[in-house]
Scaffold this motif. Sequence first.
Motif, PDB file in Angstrom:
ATOM      1  N   ARG A  40      -6.630 -11.163  -7.489  1.00 28.01           N
ATOM      2  CA  ARG A  40      -5.744 -11.122  -8.654  1.00 28.01           C
ATOM      3  C   ARG A  40      -6.544 -10.849  -9.922  1.00 28.01           C
ATOM      4  O   ARG A  40      -6.140 -10.051 -10.770  1.00 28.01           O
ATOM      5  N   TRP A  41      -7.682 -11.501 -10.066  1.00 28.55           N
ATOM      6  CA  TRP A  41      -8.527 -11.280 -11.231  1.00 28.55           C
ATOM      7  C   TRP A  41      -9.052  -9.843 -11.258  1.00 28.55           C
ATOM      8  O   TRP A  41      -9.034  -9.181 -12.312  1.00 28.55           O
ATOM      9  N   ALA A  54      -7.299 -14.819  -2.766  1.00 28.76           N
ATOM     10  CA  ALA A  54      -6.124 -14.437  -3.546  1.00 28.76           C
ATOM     11  C   ALA A  54      -6.424 -14.456  -5.036  1.00 28.76           C
ATOM     12  O   ALA A  54      -6.066 -13.521  -5.766  1.00 28.76           O
ATOM     13  N   LEU A  55      -7.084 -15.494  -5.515  1.00 29.53           N
ATOM     14  CA  LEU A  55      -7.403 -15.576  -6.939  1.00 29.53           C
ATOM     15  C   LEU A  55      -8.412 -14.511  -7.357  1.00 29.53           C
ATOM     16  O   LEU A  55      -8.301 -13.934  -8.443  1.00 29.53           O
ATOM     17  N   MET A  75       1.652  -6.586  -8.177  1.00 24.78           N
ATOM     18  CA  MET A  75       0.671  -7.651  -8.265  1.00 24.78           C
ATOM     19  C   MET A  75       0.819  -8.597  -7.081  1.00 24.78           C
ATOM     20  O   MET A  75      -0.163  -9.142  -6.612  1.00 24.78           O
ATOM     21  N   ARG A  76       2.037  -8.774  -6.604  1.00 26.13           N
ATOM     22  CA  ARG A  76       2.249  -9.676  -5.479  1.00 26.13           C
ATOM     23  C   ARG A  76       1.521  -9.169  -4.234  1.00 26.13           C
ATOM     24  O   ARG A  76       0.955  -9.943  -3.475  1.00 26.13           O
ATOM     25  N   PHE A 111      -2.141 -10.001  -4.467  1.00 27.29           N
ATOM     26  CA  PHE A 111      -2.337 -11.441  -4.249  1.00 27.29           C
ATOM     27  C   PHE A 111      -2.270 -11.764  -2.753  1.00 27.29           C
ATOM     28  O   PHE A 111      -3.124 -12.485  -2.219  1.00 27.29           O
ATOM     29  N   TRP A 153      -7.718  -7.223  -9.900  1.00 27.75           N
ATOM     30  CA  TRP A 153      -6.598  -6.329 -10.168  1.00 27.75           C
ATOM     31  C   TRP A 153      -6.276  -6.312 -11.664  1.00 27.75           C
ATOM     32  O   TRP A 153      -6.009  -5.252 -12.239  1.00 27.75           O
ATOM     33  N   THR A 154      -6.318  -7.476 -12.296  1.00 28.15           N
ATOM     34  CA  THR A 154      -6.053  -7.554 -13.731  1.00 28.15           C
ATOM     35  C   THR A 154      -7.109  -6.770 -14.513  1.00 28.15           C
ATOM     36  O   THR A 154      -6.779  -6.042 -15.457  1.00 28.15           O
TER      37      THR A 154
END
Length: 76
Positions: A46-47, A42-43, A1-2, A5, A49-50
């Motif tokens: 991340r969303w 980045a946000l 996850m990093r 991001f 990817w989730t």
Amino acid sequence: MRFIFLFGGACGFVLAGLSSWLADCGPDRVLLDAALGTLVGALLFRWLWTVAITSIRETISLRQQAAAAEAAKHKS
């Protein structure tokens, strides 16, 4: 996850900075836009990817349930 991001932040920085630079903004505005693009990118990544990981887990679970149902159907 990093990794996702960091990758999203880098993409946001490049896209926002480049678009601001191509719009002939001053260096202070280019860096401000790039910094905000970093946060947003980045946000967003991340969303996304989730959502992708959740979808993959659901798909695997449904396939396992279908395989177990098929195996139970063949046993009886």
